[in-house]
Design an enzyme around this catalytic site. Structure first.
Site, PDB file in Angstrom:
ATOM      1  N   HIS A 101       3.577  -8.353  34.562  1.00  0.00           N
ATOM      2  CA  HIS A 101       3.245  -7.338  33.557  1.00  0.00           C
ATOM      3  C   HIS A 101       4.527  -6.663  33.091  1.00  0.00           C
ATOM      4  CE1 HIS A 101       3.291  -5.095  37.366  1.00  0.00           C
ATOM      5  NE2 HIS A 101       3.666  -4.055  36.639  1.00  0.00           N
TER       6      HIS A 101
ATOM      7  N   HIS B  53       0.847  -1.187   0.000  1.00  0.00           N
ATOM      8  CA  HIS B  53       0.000   0.000   0.000  1.00  0.00           C
ATOM      9  C   HIS B  53       0.884   1.239   0.000  1.00  0.00           C
ATOM     10  CE1 HIS B  53       1.206  -0.130   4.204  1.00  0.00           C
ATOM     11  NE2 HIS B  53       0.870   1.144   4.263  1.00  0.00           N
TER      12      HIS B  53
ATOM     13  N   SER C 140       1.279   5.289   1.457  1.00  0.00           N
ATOM     14  CA  SER C 140       0.848   6.338   2.380  1.00  0.00           C
ATOM     15  C   SER C 140       2.046   7.242   2.640  1.00  0.00           C
ATOM     16  CB  SER C 140       0.297   5.729   3.672  1.00  0.00           C
ATOM     17  OG  SER C 140       1.284   4.940   4.318  1.00  0.00           O
TER      18      SER C 140
ATOM     19  N   SER D 192       6.993  -3.494  31.351  1.00  0.00           N
ATOM     20  CA  SER D 192       7.302  -2.073  31.237  1.00  0.00           C
ATOM     21  C   SER D 192       8.822  -1.936  31.218  1.00  0.00           C
ATOM     22  CB  SER D 192       6.686  -1.295  32.414  1.00  0.00           C
ATOM     23  OG  SER D 192       6.869   0.089  32.225  1.00  0.00           O
TER      24      SER D 192
END
Length: 895
Positions: free
Chosen positions: A578, A436, A438, A580
């Site tokens: 988690h 594509h 852009s 980070s």
């Protein structure tokens, strides 16, 4: 009139105050012309003039208005009253979008009564939104020049040939697919520009344009051209480059006056020998002598593809199902494999300066290129298109990787990129493949390692430091998710310089992220190297801290007491659920969070110096640049032969993508109308690997005839960048926090100029001029002065087309910024003095006027020259002299 009064409002009524129509008439209404496109409220001024001094306005012969004006529709209804109008310009392009590109005007039609303007000879509707040609144009009996370029026309009327007096027609950059057969009835047409349309064939009647001298059909979809073009015996230039031509008639080579035949960037595999051997033919970019390419889209047949080499002024090309290779003037390459596009597709491109409002860099990213925009946006190709983008080599950035980043209209994403080096130039290019089109740019980012985490678990480690590992145990997730890992190494020297503590050490910064918002079902095991100089044998656990930071680096928390830390001789191991930022610190400090903010902030900043230099030959030309500290000496060494100035400023620190301003102070000023001027200050965006440089002309309101002006330029920060730590933001507030540096600028005392003699016209006096030669005719000083009266606000475009540099044109504007007439005179006579010895300068003047859309002036100059030729021939016959006769006898009559 009542409607007009309502639009103008009570404060705009004529005859009152300083803004009334009488004042406007004195400043805008000069002789028989109105040049109002230079004003943002030009239509507003016109309406006020028409209401207050209608008798004078209806006598106007030359009118220029901007079609970006909000009152254009109201103004159009008045134009049929201007029965004496000879030249009408309703151009768009005076407003710009957020990327700096010209915006088309709002004009979509014209009032039918406009066809009653029997004196109108010149009509310019360029840069508008016309989808069809207004029918009233065909009723203009005197029309000689028509310009409708940069519109959306898909066809011309069938009776277009009724414009029997038309000599110049430009419809470049429209969407024309065919031409009416009546175009051959334009018997006196001389210049025809149909470039950058969608023409697939030409009618045979084009061969009836016997007076045509220049025909531009470049940038279309022509597969062939009719043999009737060989009938254009007056043709001098034929532009057919960037089409799909597979054959051309040999008879073109026999056109008696043809001096240029441009066939570059077509599909010609063979051309007649008469054409191939002609010196005026251009054939570069054709697959001459090559066989037809196969339909297989692989690298083996890439060499047989059509090659397009685009010049700096071009902004589009056509791709067919056969595929092609394209090279832009800026060094960007494309490879469209056969079958990538099923139908012919027009590709438009441009490079843009990065704007931090929409080019969002991530932490520790470095921008390495300008932004490349490819249109149509979102177009889907059948096969991947390959792009090679040059970039500034990040020689000082280590343990990073270069990627091409693309914008989908909603967010930016990184493409799989391969870095290559050109064999000859040794320049680096980033190579990617896309389906594509852009926006695209090249960045340097922290090396990114990623993997898919299945339910059975996996192992991910860093390629920058293989000792950094992340272990995902079985059952850690129910569904497969993607995880990314980045590492920012931090040296002991950097830590000591920032913290001023020789005993402070830190591990590499580890950033982990995932594509799921759900925490892991089981703890993930992370292994980090201990800080430099620290081992499991000499470890003091009370000094070791594990810090957790949010993804934006805004807050850093000490989580040492919240996890179980295990140690080996070289590593620390802990578990989390988690992701980070994670960072191991070894220090005697107790409050680590604030110190980590400071260090993290400084790791994102660059040490820079500002320089302000003046050209040795022209002190009013000032070069401003923000240079990274390690590049200052090489930059100054490169500039020292042409510039002089003070030592660079003291070192300051800036973020990548941060805005700053340059303000000229203490008697130094600049043009406030520059698009990069904000509240009187020049706007810059700092990118460490791009040139943060601008060269401008400065002036002074102070009288420099008696003394020099000792001024200065000061640099100030712009708005506080988004997402920087709060303590950094606080330090950038207060009365003096925006100031960065100040450097001196000195403008020397002015010497008397030839244009300041008493009695000079409009403040100028000019030496006698005889431009041209005796045989072809001269332009005298009086002729040039008469031409100057017809030039309006487009004098800058004319100056550039005449060959003046942008710096020269800008300086002329600054020196005479209060007087449009002086700007025009200074431009014309500066060019004349530079070209007084050039025998072809008059023809160059005519060409420049045509290229600037001023066919009316070009016609006027040609009339003067023809009169001069006649006088010359009469003088030869009268006295029987050769061409060496006195040039005084062949001087041209005053206008």
């Amino acid at each position: 009139m009542q409607k007009m009064a309502e639009l103008l409002g009570p404060g705009d009524e004529c005859g009152e105050g300083t803004s009334g129509a009488p004042v406007l008439a004195g400043s805008c209404l000069a002789d028989n012309r109105l040049n109002l496109d230079v004003y943002p409220d030009g239509c507003h001024r016109f309406l006020r003039l028409f209401e207050g001094r209608r008798g004078e306005v209806v006598q106007v012969e030359f009118l220029r208005l901007s079609s970006n004006d909000r009152l254009l529709d109201t103004t159009l209804g008045i134009l049929p009253h201007l029965k004496h109008l000879k030249s009408l310009v309703l151009k768009g392009g005076h407003a710009r979008d957020e990327f700096g590109s010209c915006q088309c005007g709002s004009l979509t039609s014209l009032p039918p009564d406009l066809g009653n303007l029997r004196c109108l000879t010149h009509l310019d509707l360029s840069f508008n939104s016309l989808s069809t040609l207004p029918s009233c144009i065909l009723h203009l009996p005197s029309l000689r020049a028509l310009l409708v370029s940069h519109n959306s026309l898909v066809a011309l009327p069938e009776d277009f040939g009724s414009l029997s007096k038309l000599t110049f027609f430009s419809a470049m950059k429209n969407q024309l697919k065919d031409l009416p057969r009546s175009i051959g009835e334009l018997a006196v047409l001389q210049d025809l520009d149909l470039s950058e349309n969608a023409l697939e064939f030409l009618p045979e009647e084009v061969g009836n344009l016997h007076h045509c001298t220049e025909l531009d059909l470049s940038g279309n979809r022509l597969l062939s051209i009719p043999d009737s073009l060989a009938n254009l015996k007056s043709l001098r230039q034929l532009h057919l480059h960037s089409n799909l031509l597979v054959t051309v008639p040999a008879s073109l080579a026999s056109l008696p006056n043809l001096s240029r035949l441009d066939l570059q960037n077509n599909c010609l595999r063979a051309v007649p020998p008469e054409i191939q051997t002609s010196p005026f033919v251009r054939l570069r970019g054709n697959p001459l002598g090559e066989t037809e390419p196969s339909l297989q889209a692989d690298e083996s047949n890439a060499r047989g593809l059509r090659r397009l080499f685009l010049a700096s002024g071009e902004d589009s090309f056509t791709v067919t199902s056969e595929g092609c290779k394209v090279v832009l003037a800026c060094g960007i390459h494309f490879y469209f494999p056969p079958g990538a596009a099923s139908d012919p597709l027009q590709i438009y491109f441009r490079t843009l300066a990065p704007d931090p409002q929409w080019v969002k860099l991530r932490h520790h990213d470095v921008l390495l290129s300008r932004v490349l925009e490819l249109q149509p946006h979102g177009v889907k190709f059948q096969q991947e298109v390959q792009i090679w983008m040059p970039y500034a080599s990040p020689q000082t950035l280590h343990q990073r990787e270069v990627v091409v980043r693309t914008f989908s209209g909603q967010s930016w994403s990184d493409l799989r990129t391969r870095v290559e080096q050109k064999r000859k130039s040794k320049k680096h290019v980033a190579h990617c493949s896309v389906l594509h089109f852009s926006w695209f740019l090249v960045v340097s980012r922290l090396v990114q390692n990623e993997c898919k985490v299945p339910t059975e678990g996996t192992l991910l480690f860093s390629s920058v430091d293989p000792n950094i590992k992340v272990t995902f145990p079985p059952g850690v997730t129910e569904e497969t998710r993607s995880v990314k890992l980045q590492v920012l190494p931090v040296t002991a020297e950097e830590m000591e310089e920032i913290t001023a503590d020789a005993g402070c050490r830190a591990s590499p910064l580890l950033c982990l992220c995932q594509d799921s918002l759900v925490d892991f079902l089981r703890p993930v095991r992370i292994q980090l190297p201990l800080p430099p100089g620290v081992t499991g044998l000499n470890l003091d656990r009370s000094r070791l801290h594990l810090l957790h930071g949010d993804l934006e680096g805004q807050t850093w928390d000490d989580i040492t007491s919240q996890v179980v830390l295990e140690f080996t001789h070289l590593y620390a191991v802990f578990e989390v659920t988690h992701f980070s930022w994670y960072w191991l610190w070894y220090t005697t400090k107790t409050y680590i969070g604030g110190l980590a903010k400071k260090v993290y902030e400084r790791l994102r900043m660059y040490q820079v110096n500002f320089i302000a230099l003046q050209r040795k030959k022209d002190p009013e030309q000032v070069l401003l640049q923000c240079v990274p500290k390690h590049k200052v000496d090489p930059v100054l060494k490169k500039l020292q032969d042409r510039y002089r100035g003070p030592e660079p400023s003291d070192m300051v620190e800036m973020f990548e993508g941060e805005q700053f301003f340059a303000a000229f102070e203490r008697g130094i000023s600049i043009d406030m109308d520059r698009p990069d001027c904000v509240d009187g200050r020049l706007s810059f965006i700092f990118y460490s690997h791009l040139k943060n440089m601008k060269e401008i002309y400065v002036t002074s309101p102070v009288d420099r005839k008696g003394q020099a002006v000792k001024g200065q330029v000061s640099f100030y920060r712009g708005a506080v960048p988004e997402s920087i730590p709060k303590d950094a933001s606080r330090r950038r507030k207060g009365p003096d926090s925006l100031w960065l540096a100040t450097l001196p600028i000195k403008l020397p005392r002015l010497k008397p100029r030839w244009g300041e003699n008493p009695g000079a016209l409009n403040g100028f006096s000019f030496p006698p001029l005889n431009l041209g030669n005796a045989e072809t005719g001269y332009l005298t000083q009086a002729n040039l002065l008469s031409i100057a009266r017809r030039v309006g606000a487009d004098w800058q475009t004319i100056g550039l087309n005449l060959g003046l540099t942008y710096q020269q044109v800008e300086r002329i504007g600054y020196n005479n910024r209060e007087d449009l007439d002086k700007q025009i005179l200074d431009m014309l006579f500066s060019w004349a003095q530079q070209n007084v010895e050039d025998p072809d300068c008059v023809s160059k003047l005519i060409t420049a006027m045509k290229e600037s859309g001023r066919q009316d002036i070009a016609d006027e100059v040609e009339t003067i020259i023809e009169l001069g030729r006649q006088k010359y021939r009469e003088s030869i016959r009268r006295v029987g002299l050769e061409q060496e006769s006195s040039t005084e006898d062949s001087a041209i009559a005053m206008m």
